[in-house]
Design an enzyme around this catalytic site. Structure first.
Site, PDB file in Angstrom:
ATOM      1  N   CYS A 192       0.830  -1.229   0.000  1.00 55.76           N
ATOM      2  CA  CYS A 192       0.000   0.000   0.000  1.00 55.76           C
ATOM      3  C   CYS A 192       0.855   1.267   0.000  1.00 55.76           C
ATOM      4  O   CYS A 192       0.320   2.369  -0.143  1.00 55.76           O
ATOM      5  CB  CYS A 192      -0.921  -0.001   1.214  1.00 55.76           C
ATOM      6  SG  CYS A 192      -2.007  -1.414   1.276  1.00 55.76           S
TER       7      CYS A 192
ATOM      8  N   CYS B  75     -13.120   0.979   8.372  1.00 60.43           N
ATOM      9  CA  CYS B  75     -12.244   0.440   7.321  1.00 60.43           C
ATOM     10  C   CYS B  75     -12.193   1.360   6.112  1.00 60.43           C
ATOM     11  O   CYS B  75     -13.203   1.958   5.728  1.00 60.43           O
ATOM     12  CB  CYS B  75     -12.784  -0.908   6.826  1.00 60.43           C
ATOM     13  SG  CYS B  75     -12.995  -2.151   8.107  1.00 60.43           S
ATOM     14  N   SER B  76     -11.008   1.429   5.471  1.00 62.49           N
ATOM     15  CA  SER B  76     -10.946   2.020   4.135  1.00 62.49           C
ATOM     16  C   SER B  76     -11.648   1.044   3.185  1.00 62.49           C
ATOM     17  O   SER B  76     -11.717  -0.151   3.461  1.00 62.49           O
ATOM     18  CB  SER B  76      -9.494   2.220   3.714  1.00 62.49           C
ATOM     19  OG  SER B  76      -8.819   0.976   3.720  1.00 62.49           O
TER      20      SER B  76
ATOM     21  N   LYS C 295      -9.933   6.407   4.437  1.00 60.81           N
ATOM     22  CA  LYS C 295     -11.254   5.994   4.915  1.00 60.81           C
ATOM     23  C   LYS C 295     -12.386   6.499   4.027  1.00 60.81           C
ATOM     24  O   LYS C 295     -13.266   5.738   3.642  1.00 60.81           O
ATOM     25  CB  LYS C 295     -11.456   6.495   6.364  1.00 60.81           C
ATOM     26  CG  LYS C 295     -12.856   6.348   6.903  1.00 60.81           C
ATOM     27  CD  LYS C 295     -13.181   4.887   7.087  1.00 60.81           C
ATOM     28  CE  LYS C 295     -14.627   4.522   6.978  1.00 60.81           C
ATOM     29  NZ  LYS C 295     -15.203   4.525   5.642  1.00 60.81           N
TER      30      LYS C 295
ATOM     31  N   HIS D  70      -9.152   4.093  -1.065  1.00 56.79           N
ATOM     32  CA  HIS D  70      -7.791   3.559  -0.937  1.00 56.79           C
ATOM     33  C   HIS D  70      -7.479   2.603  -2.096  1.00 56.79           C
ATOM     34  O   HIS D  70      -7.450   1.389  -1.903  1.00 56.79           O
ATOM     35  CB  HIS D  70      -7.673   2.873   0.430  1.00 56.79           C
ATOM     36  CG  HIS D  70      -6.317   2.340   0.763  1.00 56.79           C
ATOM     37  ND1 HIS D  70      -5.133   2.824   0.211  1.00 56.79           N
ATOM     38  CD2 HIS D  70      -5.943   1.344   1.621  1.00 56.79           C
ATOM     39  CE1 HIS D  70      -4.125   2.151   0.704  1.00 56.79           C
ATOM     40  NE2 HIS D  70      -4.580   1.245   1.555  1.00 56.79           N
TER      41      HIS D  70
HETATM   42  N1  COA Z   1     -16.664   2.274   4.491  1.00 60.46           N
HETATM   43  C1  COA Z   1     -17.945   2.695   4.321  1.00 60.46           C
HETATM   44  N2  COA Z   1     -18.851   2.039   3.553  1.00 60.46           N
HETATM   45  C2  COA Z   1     -18.412   0.924   2.925  1.00 60.46           C
HETATM   46  C3  COA Z   1     -17.090   0.447   3.041  1.00 60.46           C
HETATM   47  C4  COA Z   1     -16.214   1.172   3.867  1.00 60.46           C
HETATM   48  N3  COA Z   1     -14.955   0.762   4.022  1.00 60.46           N
HETATM   49  N4  COA Z   1     -16.951  -0.669   2.295  1.00 60.46           N
HETATM   50  C5  COA Z   1     -18.145  -0.880   1.708  1.00 60.46           C
HETATM   51  N5  COA Z   1     -19.029   0.077   2.096  1.00 60.46           N
HETATM   52  C6  COA Z   1     -20.445   0.181   1.748  1.00 60.46           C
HETATM   53  C7  COA Z   1     -20.674   0.025   0.269  1.00 60.46           C
HETATM   54  O1  COA Z   1     -20.686   1.289  -0.377  1.00 60.46           O
HETATM   55  C8  COA Z   1     -22.048  -0.623   0.243  1.00 60.46           C
HETATM   56  O2  COA Z   1     -23.021   0.361   0.472  1.00 60.46           O
HETATM   57  P1  COA Z   1     -24.445   0.290  -0.264  1.00 60.46           P
HETATM   58  O3  COA Z   1     -25.076  -0.980   0.213  1.00 60.46           O
HETATM   59  O4  COA Z   1     -25.138   1.527   0.202  1.00 60.46           O
HETATM   60  O5  COA Z   1     -24.136   0.272  -1.735  1.00 60.46           O
HETATM   61  C9  COA Z   1     -22.036  -1.530   1.465  1.00 60.46           C
HETATM   62  O6  COA Z   1     -21.066  -0.932   2.360  1.00 60.46           O
HETATM   63  C10 COA Z   1     -21.623  -2.955   1.175  1.00 60.46           C
HETATM   64  O7  COA Z   1     -20.490  -2.914   0.342  1.00 60.46           O
HETATM   65  P2  COA Z   1     -19.654  -4.205  -0.010  1.00 60.46           P
HETATM   66  O8  COA Z   1     -18.760  -3.861  -1.157  1.00 60.46           O
HETATM   67  O9  COA Z   1     -20.558  -5.384  -0.145  1.00 60.46           O
HETATM   68  O10 COA Z   1     -18.775  -4.375   1.294  1.00 60.46           O
HETATM   69  P3  COA Z   1     -17.905  -5.607   1.666  1.00 60.46           P
HETATM   70  O11 COA Z   1     -18.516  -6.232   2.860  1.00 60.46           O
HETATM   71  O12 COA Z   1     -17.613  -6.457   0.477  1.00 60.46           O
HETATM   72  O13 COA Z   1     -16.509  -4.909   2.065  1.00 60.46           O
HETATM   73  C11 COA Z   1     -14.941  -4.336   3.731  1.00 60.46           C
HETATM   74  C12 COA Z   1     -16.385  -4.191   3.240  1.00 60.46           C
HETATM   75  C13 COA Z   1     -14.745  -3.498   4.965  1.00 60.46           C
HETATM   76  C14 COA Z   1     -14.636  -5.799   4.080  1.00 60.46           C
HETATM   77  C15 COA Z   1     -13.992  -3.873   2.593  1.00 60.46           C
HETATM   78  O14 COA Z   1     -14.258  -2.504   2.292  1.00 60.46           O
HETATM   79  C16 COA Z   1     -12.548  -4.035   2.979  1.00 60.46           C
HETATM   80  O15 COA Z   1     -11.981  -5.125   2.867  1.00 60.46           O
HETATM   81  N6  COA Z   1     -11.881  -2.974   3.400  1.00 60.46           N
HETATM   82  C17 COA Z   1     -10.489  -3.025   3.799  1.00 60.46           C
HETATM   83  C18 COA Z   1      -9.580  -2.871   2.620  1.00 60.46           C
HETATM   84  C19 COA Z   1      -8.167  -3.088   3.011  1.00 60.46           C
HETATM   85  O16 COA Z   1      -7.823  -3.965   3.779  1.00 60.46           O
HETATM   86  N7  COA Z   1      -7.238  -2.313   2.426  1.00 60.46           N
HETATM   87  C20 COA Z   1      -5.848  -2.423   2.678  1.00 60.46           C
HETATM   88  C21 COA Z   1      -5.518  -1.830   3.960  1.00 60.46           C
HETATM   89  S1  COA Z   1      -3.851  -2.103   4.462  1.00 60.46           S
END
Ligand code: COA
Length: 382
Positions: A83, A204-205, A326, A330
């Protein structure tokens, strides 16, 4: 070493950009930067990307990017540090110009995370495979352990963690290029879906597509491209233990501290001089740990910064005015360059509703994995 300036920037919107390919994301950001400077030639291109091969099956993106920009022939290469790839690409471009090897260098970052790949599994390749990923831990899981360690050591509460996300969304709502334009309150963060205890969805981002690019040249040439160049006065890179379990204190980011010390030394400033900072808040706990390791707040006091308003717009040292990872999003390899664009715009007085008054020194900090690599840059208004 020659003095180095950033003279132009370009960035796509961040979000789920299903209609735009990796190469088009890069070309859109790069073209905006080149047009802003009125430039149609380059000496070199550095592209930060964490995992283009795993996300979209495309390796070898240095020449791909040069070719699709209409610049085949130019020296072009990819830089990877998970990252932190974008920030490390800037470090490479900085060294290229400072050393005199090149005069006009494009530094870009690009990632296309939404294209069908299992993003959680791809991101986990930045952890220690043998001791972490093979055991089933994910990135939310690793940062959840960091959060728990911080809570146990310093008494950090879930409410304090949530305040970071509230601040990020408030800033992000002022950024037209951010993935999320909505504000959230403490209650909605603290009741959002649990991802890895104590981290919830709104800590989470997200998973993001996007690209960002900046143009570098020697400071002495900068006025040919813009009347408001920004000087790159410090660059520090450091590494730390790859696996969380090997760290003396899992609640403290040693590599961030070391990279910051190196950047401050080169810039001949200290943390007290920083007027605005973009730090690597891949999870809300990461912002707390980063501002401590950067010396922006005392060790153990990061938990108070968001709730007290110290790191909000209008506060003592605004952090992540862009919305941070966030809320802005990201796209991992692009993040480090996008951070630099936010500070570049702040120092030029172009940040609109997010403007920090009279900012002279700005800092960016970009981190790989759970903190095994970190790169800090310090920028100064000319
Ligand atoms: N913050 C706010 N809203 C989020 C979000 C976040 N991080 N991630 C997804 N959403 C929202 C989506 O917009 C969607 O909204 P909607 O229903 O109104 O359209 C809803 O949440 C579901 O989205 P979805 O894509 O199904 O979420 P998910 O469960 O597949 O993923 C996480 C959510 C947190 C698991 C994913 O964003 C993630 O893995 N984040 C971390 C990424 C990471 O690790 N990066 C590297 C860091 S070192």
């Amino acid at each position: 070493m020659r003095e180095v300036a950033i003279v132009a920037a370009g960035m796509t919107r961040f979000g789920e950009l299903w209609q735009t390919s990796l190469r088009d994301l890069f070309v859109d950001a790069a073209t905006e930067a080149l047009n802003a400077a009125g430039v149609d030639r380059l000496d070199a291109i550095f592209v930060g990307s964490m995992a283009s091969g795993q996300f979209v099956g495309q390796e070898h993106i240095g020449p791909l990017c040069a070719d699709h920009l209409g610049m085949a022939g130019v020296a072009a290469m990819r830089v990877e540090s998970a990252c932190a790839s974008g920030g490390m690409a800037l470090r490479a471009g900085f060294a290229e110009v400072a050393s005199g090897l090149s005069d006009l260098v494009l530094v870009a970052g690009v990632e296309k995370m939404n294209d069908g790949a299992d993003a959680t599994a791809v991101l986990a390749t930045a952890a220690d495979q043998e001791t972490e990923a093979y055991q089933g831990v994910t990135f939310p899981g690793l940062y959840a352990m960091i959060a728990r360690a911080h809570m146990e050591t310093y008494g950090t509460t879930e409410e304090e963690l949530a305040a970071v996300a509230v601040k990020s969304h408030r800033h992000g709502a002022l950024n037209p290029k951010a993935q999320f334009g909505r504000v959230v309150d403490l209650q909605s963060v603290m009741t959002s879906t649990l991802v890895a205890d104590p981290l919830r969805l709104l800590h989470c981002s997200p998973v993001t597509d996007g690209a960002a690019a900046v143009l570098l040249c020697p400071l002495r040439d900068a006025k040919r491209f813009t009347d408001r160049p920004v000087k790159l006065i410090g660059s520090g890179v450091a590494t730390g233990a790859m696996a969380l379990a090997d760290r003396a204190d899992p609640a403290f980011l040693d590599a961030v501290q070391l990279s910051a010390e190196r950047a401050y030394r080169m810039a001949a400033i200290g943390p007290g001089d920083v007027h605005v900072a973009e730090v690597h808040d891949c999870f809300s706990i990461a912002e707390i740990c980063c501002i401590e390791a950067l010396g922006l707040v005392e060790r153990g006091h990061g938990r108070h910064a968001a709730p007290s308003g110290e790191t909000a717009l209008g506060g003592r040292v605004p952090v992540n005015t862009s919305g941070g990872l966030k809320a802005k999003g990201h796209p991992v390899g692009a993040t480090g360059v996008a951070q630099v664009i936010e500070v570049f715009e702040q120092l030029r007085g172009e940040a609109g509703d997010r403007q920090v008054a009279d900012a002279r020194f700005g800092l960016t900090q970009n981190m790989g994995g759970s903190g095994a690599s970190s790169v800090v840059h310090i920028l100064e208004r000319v």
